[in-house]
Design a protein around this motif. Sequence first.
Motif, PDB file in Angstrom:
ATOM      1  N   SER A 104     -97.754  25.809  43.887  1.00  0.00           N
ATOM      2  CA  SER A 104     -98.251  24.573  44.493  1.00  0.00           C
ATOM      3  C   SER A 104     -97.551  24.402  45.828  1.00  0.00           C
ATOM      4  O   SER A 104     -96.465  24.928  46.046  1.00  0.00           O
ATOM      5  N   GLY A 105     -98.166  23.656  46.699  1.00  0.00           N
ATOM      6  CA  GLY A 105     -97.552  23.441  47.997  1.00  0.00           C
ATOM      7  C   GLY A 105     -96.422  22.435  47.945  1.00  0.00           C
ATOM      8  O   GLY A 105     -95.494  22.488  48.738  1.00  0.00           O
ATOM      9  N   LYS A 111     -97.364  21.008  38.045  1.00  0.00           N
ATOM     10  CA  LYS A 111     -97.560  22.458  37.975  1.00  0.00           C
ATOM     11  C   LYS A 111     -96.953  23.055  36.715  1.00  0.00           C
ATOM     12  O   LYS A 111     -97.573  23.923  36.074  1.00  0.00           O
ATOM     13  N   PRO A 215     -92.183  24.668  43.632  1.00  0.00           N
ATOM     14  CA  PRO A 215     -93.128  24.286  44.691  1.00  0.00           C
ATOM     15  C   PRO A 215     -92.693  24.833  46.044  1.00  0.00           C
ATOM     16  O   PRO A 215     -91.524  25.158  46.270  1.00  0.00           O
ATOM     17  N   VAL A 235    -103.344  28.415  42.101  1.00  0.00           N
ATOM     18  CA  VAL A 235    -102.850  27.272  42.866  1.00  0.00           C
ATOM     19  C   VAL A 235    -103.192  25.987  42.123  1.00  0.00           C
ATOM     20  O   VAL A 235    -104.334  25.782  41.705  1.00  0.00           O
ATOM     21  N   THR A 237    -103.187  21.834  42.380  1.00  0.00           N
ATOM     22  CA  THR A 237    -103.124  20.712  43.311  1.00  0.00           C
ATOM     23  C   THR A 237    -103.634  19.464  42.607  1.00  0.00           C
ATOM     24  O   THR A 237    -104.041  19.505  41.441  1.00  0.00           O
ATOM     25  N   SER A 244    -103.517  18.517  48.649  1.00  0.00           N
ATOM     26  CA  SER A 244    -104.380  19.659  48.963  1.00  0.00           C
ATOM     27  C   SER A 244    -104.052  20.257  50.321  1.00  0.00           C
ATOM     28  O   SER A 244    -104.125  21.481  50.517  1.00  0.00           O
ATOM     29  N   ALA A 247    -101.061  22.398  49.751  1.00  0.00           N
ATOM     30  CA  ALA A 247    -101.419  23.567  48.939  1.00  0.00           C
ATOM     31  C   ALA A 247    -102.008  24.672  49.801  1.00  0.00           C
ATOM     32  O   ALA A 247    -101.844  25.862  49.516  1.00  0.00           O
ATOM     33  N   VAL A 264    -108.116  27.919  42.051  1.00  0.00           N
ATOM     34  CA  VAL A 264    -107.412  26.643  42.151  1.00  0.00           C
ATOM     35  C   VAL A 264    -107.798  25.758  40.972  1.00  0.00           C
ATOM     36  O   VAL A 264    -108.958  25.725  40.547  1.00  0.00           O
TER      37      VAL A 264
END
Length: 367
Positions: A104-105, A111, A215, A235, A237, A244, A247, A264
Amino acid sequence: MVGVDQVLEKLSTVIDPDLKKDIVSMGMIKDLELNDNNLKFTLELTTPACPFNVEIEDDVRKAIGELKELKNFDMKVTAKVMEGRSLDADTSMATVKNIIGVASGKGGVGKSTVSLNLALALQQTGAKVGLLDADIYGPSIPLMLGMKSGHMEVEDNKLQPAKYNGLQVVSFGFFAEQSHQAAIYRGPIISGILKQFLVDTNWSDLDYLIVDLPPGTGDIPLTLAQTIPITGILVVTTPQDVASNVAVKAISMFEKLNVPIIGVVENMSHFICPSCNDKHYIFGDGGAQKISEQFKIPFLGEIPLNSGIMSGSDLGKPIMITSPDSPSAIAFRTSAKNIAAQCSILAAKMQDEMKSAETPEDTPKTN
């Protein structure tokens, strides 16, 4: 009298919806026997978690049913997970067919909860699954599984994963001396720990190893991508633009490293009202769908917001175990099947590329 060629011709009309190939050319028909119009064979599917297993089986029965001369038909259905990564290039982890990094971003998107429940959902289909908690800074999987007192043994210089209902689990959180301390380590040490968890662990004949990554785009995701061949990255999100948008950075990093993006999954996608069953999009709508369209990657599922998921994680009681028929568990199961299908697609693509590389050119080159 029906012949083997007639049977195979009929079976070749059955197409795997994911792989877009017929089941005969894919080698999914095993141990075919035809004696005096009595037919018997095994249908070997590419994964027990394939979302089209029932459809394929029904199509096979329909195709064989068109051979009116047959007296009896006996079909056994099994599954053998395809290898979605090059095991020849990774002898250190030759017992793991697919390695799926979950990224994940940013933090706070759930997550780890998604990783855990997807691993359990895959296992419930009959697949052999492992779960690696690669968040060295804040390992949470032992808590979510109610395994705070769990531990890992060392035998023959190999770490032995802890077990949860057959699920093989490795986490830095199992080391007692770390349970009440903040993990403060520089990049090289972190990378070394992850490499040890990957290659110095006795992963026993796994179909899927889910790696719950921390992350962001730091040392651990980079180490995973550069240490061993992996099947791809999933991924996670949430619907909000802020999640997003971040991500997207993780996707871009893995694409630069030539690591396939499996797809995703959108967590906390919506809330289902228990009184009216209406969907309420509390955090916005369509974040993961936008990512899917922007990067042309599969949108694999949406997990509804559910207090049972959160409380279950805190109490060590995953919703896939405690409420397997709940809407959330069904959503995890759907996402897991879609992920397994994408792994099979990547595996088939890899096999085609290997065959192409081995096939000599039809015409010699001339100067």
